[in-house]
Design a protein around this motif. Structure first.
Motif, PDB file in Angstrom:
ATOM      1  N   ASP A 127       0.839  -1.197   0.000  1.00  0.00           N
ATOM      2  CA  ASP A 127       0.000   0.000   0.000  1.00  0.00           C
ATOM      3  C   ASP A 127       0.878   1.253   0.000  1.00  0.00           C
ATOM      4  N   PHE A 128       2.198   1.069   0.046  1.00  0.00           N
ATOM      5  CA  PHE A 128       3.231   2.101  -0.022  1.00  0.00           C
ATOM      6  C   PHE A 128       3.333   2.976   1.239  1.00  0.00           C
ATOM      7  N   TYR A 129       2.410   2.832   2.183  1.00  0.00           N
ATOM      8  CA  TYR A 129       2.389   3.701   3.356  1.00  0.00           C
ATOM      9  C   TYR A 129       2.524   2.963   4.677  1.00  0.00           C
ATOM     10  N   TYR A 130       1.970   1.774   4.766  1.00  0.00           N
ATOM     11  CA  TYR A 130       2.002   1.042   6.028  1.00  0.00           C
ATOM     12  C   TYR A 130       2.783  -0.263   5.918  1.00  0.00           C
ATOM     13  N   CYS A 131       2.542  -1.008   4.846  1.00  0.00           N
ATOM     14  CA  CYS A 131       3.146  -2.332   4.750  1.00  0.00           C
ATOM     15  C   CYS A 131       3.509  -2.669   3.305  1.00  0.00           C
ATOM     16  N   CYS A 132       4.613  -3.340   3.145  1.00  0.00           N
ATOM     17  CA  CYS A 132       5.044  -3.853   1.848  1.00  0.00           C
ATOM     18  C   CYS A 132       5.473  -5.295   2.056  1.00  0.00           C
ATOM     19  N   TYR A 133       4.844  -6.180   1.297  1.00  0.00           N
ATOM     20  CA  TYR A 133       5.200  -7.586   1.346  1.00  0.00           C
ATOM     21  C   TYR A 133       6.068  -7.899   0.136  1.00  0.00           C
ATOM     22  N   ILE A 134       7.311  -8.257   0.382  1.00  0.00           N
ATOM     23  CA  ILE A 134       8.191  -8.704  -0.697  1.00  0.00           C
ATOM     24  C   ILE A 134       7.937 -10.195  -0.871  1.00  0.00           C
ATOM     25  N   SER A 135       7.315 -10.517  -1.981  1.00  0.00           N
ATOM     26  CA  SER A 135       6.959 -11.898  -2.231  1.00  0.00           C
ATOM     27  C   SER A 135       8.106 -12.675  -2.864  1.00  0.00           C
ATOM     28  N   ASP A 136       8.792 -12.034  -3.816  1.00  0.00           N
ATOM     29  CA  ASP A 136       9.887 -12.715  -4.503  1.00  0.00           C
ATOM     30  C   ASP A 136      11.067 -11.775  -4.686  1.00  0.00           C
ATOM     31  N   LEU A 137      12.229 -12.291  -4.441  1.00  0.00           N
ATOM     32  CA  LEU A 137      13.487 -11.620  -4.771  1.00  0.00           C
ATOM     33  C   LEU A 137      14.318 -12.665  -5.501  1.00  0.00           C
ATOM     34  N   ALA A 138      14.476 -12.456  -6.797  1.00  0.00           N
ATOM     35  CA  ALA A 138      15.162 -13.452  -7.625  1.00  0.00           C
ATOM     36  C   ALA A 138      16.288 -12.798  -8.405  1.00  0.00           C
ATOM     37  N   VAL A 139      17.458 -13.389  -8.337  1.00  0.00           N
ATOM     38  CA  VAL A 139      18.629 -12.927  -9.089  1.00  0.00           C
ATOM     39  C   VAL A 139      19.247 -14.159  -9.746  1.00  0.00           C
ATOM     40  N   TYR A 140      19.596 -14.029 -11.026  1.00  0.00           N
ATOM     41  CA  TYR A 140      20.267 -15.131 -11.706  1.00  0.00           C
ATOM     42  C   TYR A 140      21.395 -15.645 -10.813  1.00  0.00           C
ATOM     43  N   VAL A 141      21.532 -16.950 -10.715  1.00  0.00           N
ATOM     44  CA  VAL A 141      22.545 -17.559  -9.853  1.00  0.00           C
ATOM     45  C   VAL A 141      23.934 -16.988 -10.121  1.00  0.00           C
ATOM     46  N   GLU A 142      24.294 -16.799 -11.397  1.00  0.00           N
ATOM     47  CA  GLU A 142      25.648 -16.317 -11.709  1.00  0.00           C
ATOM     48  C   GLU A 142      25.887 -14.868 -11.299  1.00  0.00           C
ATOM     49  N   TYR A 143      24.811 -14.132 -10.946  1.00  0.00           N
ATOM     50  CA  TYR A 143      24.969 -12.737 -10.512  1.00  0.00           C
ATOM     51  C   TYR A 143      24.682 -12.554  -9.031  1.00  0.00           C
ATOM     52  N   GLN A 144      24.470 -13.648  -8.324  1.00  0.00           N
ATOM     53  CA  GLN A 144      24.242 -13.547  -6.882  1.00  0.00           C
ATOM     54  C   GLN A 144      25.545 -13.221  -6.172  1.00  0.00           C
ATOM     55  N   ASN A 145      25.424 -12.674  -4.966  1.00  0.00           N
ATOM     56  CA  ASN A 145      26.556 -12.270  -4.127  1.00  0.00           C
ATOM     57  C   ASN A 145      27.342 -11.117  -4.743  1.00  0.00           C
ATOM     58  N   LYS A 146      26.661 -10.283  -5.530  1.00  0.00           N
ATOM     59  CA  LYS A 146      27.291  -9.114  -6.129  1.00  0.00           C
ATOM     60  C   LYS A 146      26.557  -7.825  -5.738  1.00  0.00           C
ATOM     61  N   GLY A 147      25.633  -7.929  -4.783  1.00  0.00           N
ATOM     62  CA  GLY A 147      24.917  -6.756  -4.296  1.00  0.00           C
ATOM     63  C   GLY A 147      23.635  -6.427  -5.042  1.00  0.00           C
ATOM     64  N   ILE A 148      23.254  -7.223  -6.023  1.00  0.00           N
ATOM     65  CA  ILE A 148      22.058  -6.931  -6.811  1.00  0.00           C
ATOM     66  C   ILE A 148      20.794  -7.088  -5.964  1.00  0.00           C
ATOM     67  N   GLY A 149      20.674  -8.166  -5.224  1.00  0.00           N
ATOM     68  CA  GLY A 149      19.499  -8.377  -4.369  1.00  0.00           C
ATOM     69  C   GLY A 149      19.370  -7.283  -3.327  1.00  0.00           C
ATOM     70  N   LYS A 150      20.467  -6.940  -2.702  1.00  0.00           N
ATOM     71  CA  LYS A 150      20.453  -5.873  -1.696  1.00  0.00           C
ATOM     72  C   LYS A 150      20.012  -4.553  -2.325  1.00  0.00           C
ATOM     73  N   GLN A 151      20.500  -4.255  -3.519  1.00  0.00           N
ATOM     74  CA  GLN A 151      20.116  -3.009  -4.165  1.00  0.00           C
ATOM     75  C   GLN A 151      18.655  -3.045  -4.607  1.00  0.00           C
ATOM     76  N   LEU A 152      18.149  -4.195  -5.021  1.00  0.00           N
ATOM     77  CA  LEU A 152      16.734  -4.301  -5.359  1.00  0.00           C
ATOM     78  C   LEU A 152      15.875  -3.952  -4.142  1.00  0.00           C
ATOM     79  N   ILE A 153      16.269  -4.404  -2.971  1.00  0.00           N
ATOM     80  CA  ILE A 153      15.525  -4.070  -1.753  1.00  0.00           C
ATOM     81  C   ILE A 153      15.637  -2.577  -1.458  1.00  0.00           C
ATOM     82  N   GLU A 154      16.806  -1.987  -1.684  1.00  0.00           N
ATOM     83  CA  GLU A 154      16.957  -0.540  -1.504  1.00  0.00           C
ATOM     84  C   GLU A 154      16.042   0.220  -2.461  1.00  0.00           C
TER      85      GLU A 154
END
Length: 133
Positions: A66-93
């Motif tokens: 609802d952008f004001y009270y709650c946000c449910y992150i249902s999926d965070l997916a990054v190609y395996v070969e690009y994991q551990n490079k900060g992409i997931g963390k930046q997507l959350i930011e």
């Protein structure tokens, strides 16, 4: 990774979404063989942000909020070969940047991702409940 661009996804095809799930660690958790269900999942999400490397989608975060009270992150997916490079963390930011101050972010972590979320500032909750319809 400095050369990754992040932007809101207005529309993504079922096939493209399934592809990123299959190339990430979420393929076991979502019904990738049920295109109708994936279509409904996408149609009922209201915040999708993609990570693009050389204009190719390599990561995605899917939310219901609802952008004001709650946000449910249902999926965070990054190609395996690009994991551990900060992409997931930046997507959350990027999600946080779309929300109003003090909005709560809630997610269910895959068993192998529990430490990941703790390491990027999420607190483990002891007061949540799950059930299925």
């Amino acid at each position: 990774m400095n050369n990754v661009n992040y932007k809101i996804i207005e529309k993504i095809s079922v096939e493209d979404f399934i592809e990123i799930l299959n190339k990430s660690t979420l393929r076991e958790r979502l019904p990738v063989n049920d295109k109708n269900r994936i279509k409904n999942i996408l149609d009922n999400s209201n915040l999708l942000i993609g990570a693009y490397l050389n204009q190719n989608l390599v990561g995605i975060v899917r939310c219901v909020t609802d952008f004001y009270y709650c946000c449910y992150i249902s999926d965070l997916a990054v190609y395996v070969e690009y994991q551990n490079k900060g992409i997931g963390k930046q997507l959350i930011e990027e999600v946080k940047n779309k929300l109003m101050k003090d909005t709560k972010i809630v997610l269910l972590a895959a068993p192998n991702a529990i430490n990941y979320y703790s390491n990027i500032g999420f607190e483990k909750s002891e007061n949540s409940f799950l059930t299925k319809v």
